[in-house]
Design an enzyme around this catalytic site. Structure first.
Site, PDB file in Angstrom:
ATOM      1  N   GLY A  16       0.830  -1.195   0.000  1.00  0.00           N
ATOM      2  CA  GLY A  16       0.000   0.000   0.000  1.00  0.00           C
ATOM      3  C   GLY A  16       0.861   1.239   0.000  1.00  0.00           C
ATOM      4  N   GLY A  17       0.210   2.398   0.224  1.00  0.00           N
ATOM      5  CA  GLY A  17       0.941   3.646   0.196  1.00  0.00           C
ATOM      6  C   GLY A  17       1.954   3.777   1.315  1.00  0.00           C
ATOM      7  N   MET A  18       1.758   3.029   2.412  1.00  0.00           N
ATOM      8  CA  MET A  18       2.665   3.130   3.547  1.00  0.00           C
ATOM      9  C   MET A  18       3.777   2.097   3.523  1.00  0.00           C
ATOM     10  SD  MET A  18       2.221   5.519   5.791  1.00  0.00           S
ATOM     11  CE  MET A  18       2.897   4.807   7.285  1.00  0.00           C
ATOM     12  N   GLY A  19       3.577   0.947   2.897  1.00  0.00           N
ATOM     13  CA  GLY A  19       4.614  -0.065   2.921  1.00  0.00           C
ATOM     14  C   GLY A  19       4.104  -1.428   2.517  1.00  0.00           C
ATOM     15  N   VAL A  21       2.952  -5.369   3.710  1.00  0.00           N
ATOM     16  CA  VAL A  21       2.469  -6.219   4.791  1.00  0.00           C
ATOM     17  C   VAL A  21       2.913  -7.646   4.508  1.00  0.00           C
ATOM     18  CG1 VAL A  21       0.450  -7.095   6.021  1.00  0.00           C
ATOM     19  CG2 VAL A  21       0.490  -4.737   5.216  1.00  0.00           C
ATOM     20  N   LYS A  36       3.604  -5.255   9.320  1.00  0.00           N
ATOM     21  CA  LYS A  36       3.656  -4.161   8.357  1.00  0.00           C
ATOM     22  C   LYS A  36       4.921  -3.345   8.559  1.00  0.00           C
ATOM     23  CE  LYS A  36       0.902  -0.373   6.458  1.00  0.00           C
ATOM     24  NZ  LYS A  36      -0.420   0.281   6.472  1.00  0.00           N
ATOM     25  N   ASP A 133     -10.274   6.857   6.230  1.00  0.00           N
ATOM     26  CA  ASP A 133     -10.300   6.066   4.990  1.00  0.00           C
ATOM     27  C   ASP A 133     -11.299   4.915   5.109  1.00  0.00           C
ATOM     28  OD1 ASP A 133      -9.504   5.801   2.363  1.00  0.00           O
ATOM     29  OD2 ASP A 133      -7.760   4.553   2.808  1.00  0.00           O
TER      30      ASP A 133
END
Length: 300
Positions: A16-19, A21, A36, A133
């Site tokens: 995803g946008g953060m990293g 998993v 994550k 979100d």
């Protein structure tokens, strides 16, 4: 790779946008978990520091909440400039998967799923957290059919470190509340519990009508529709219509709060119990691999 001499990363589940998993093994308890970790290849040190702050904020946000309809965090690990969040592993179907298969749901089915999500969201808000979100991709079903709210990658709460730019849009266009589309007098777009409830209203509309109320060929067209267009008339929502219309009021001050929305959803659930006894996500294919807590779209 083993994190903190305990969590052995085995295979990636989602990005995803953060990293990324990972599915991992907790070697101390011999159980599978989701881990994550950040992604910041080629980032400048300042940008990397912002991402670390955002990951730490995500961990803090989720750790504040304990509820059966919210993803559980087992551990938070900081190793140098890396932050790892250890969560329960949820190889299951999402509401987005369900809607892709069935297009739309019955009123009773929608009300029961909505009630569970709302109860989780209520716990989130009582902890002082704003999810930012809420959408079908971030709602999973446990094997017993219980709905669960996940992916707090862009959540915020009072005292959180600011890591986004002034005027930056945070969230997914189709689920953004109108008050988030124009800056407040101080230049910020403050997300509140009311903006989460707007997103829940969009989700309920989508579930029961089989489409989202505000669409467009581009995100800009969607955002213009959100701000300026009335809610399209509903054909199938029946007793859910008043609640959905109330949640989708343009003025956040005029929307019901979580407690009032919960009462209205529970009334619909009880009234329709004899009409539809399905409890979970209903019949369909088995679990869909690759879904784990925190593996949502991570739209930033």
């Amino acid at each position: 790779m083993v994190i903190a001499h305990r969590y052995r990363l085995e295979k990636p589940l989602g990005r995803g946008g953060m990293g990324v998993v990972w599915e991992a093994l907790d070697t101390s308890l011999d159980r599978k978990v989701a881990v994550k970790g950040l992604l910041y290849p080629g980032m400048a040190p300042v940008t990397r520091a912002q991402w670390v702050s955002r990951a730490r904020r995500e961990a803090q946000a989720i750790a504040r909440i304990e509820h059966q309809n919210v993803v559980a965090v087992h551990d938070v690990i900081e190793d140098g400039e890396q932050v790892w969040i250890v969560m329960e592993l949820l190889n299951s179907r999402s509401l987005a998967d369900l809607l892709s298969e069935q297009q739309q749901l019955t009123v009773p089915h929608t009300a029961r799923i909505g009630l569970q999500v709302l109860r989780g969201l209520k716990a989130v808000h009582e902890a002082g957290v704003v999810h930012r979100d809420v959408k079908p991709h971030n709602i999973l079903f446990r094997p017993d059919g219980r709905a669960l709210l996940m992916d707090f990658g862009i959540a915020t709460f009072e005292g959180a470190v600011q890591v986004t730019r002034t005027h930056e849009l945070i969230g997914t266009a189709q689920y953004l509340a109108p008050e988030l589309l124009g800056p407040a007098p101080d230049g910020s777009r403050a997300a509140t519990a009311a903006s989460d409830l707007w997103a829940l209203g969009i989700t309920l509309y989508e579930m029961v009508e089989g489409r989202r109320p505000f669409e467009g060929l581009t995100d800009l067209e969607v955002l213009v529709a959100v701000r300026e267009s009335p809610v399209p008339p509903m054909k199938y929502a029946g007793p859910l219509s008043p609640l959905i219309e109330a949640l989708l009021r343009k003025d956040p001050a005029r929307r019901p709060d979580a407690a009032e929305a919960e009462q209205l959803l529970q009334a619909v659930t009880l009234d329709s119990l004899a009409l539809d006894t399905a409890v979970g996500p209903g019949p369909g294919p088995g679990p869909v691999p690759g879904h784990a807590a925190g593996a949502g779209s991570g739209t930033d």
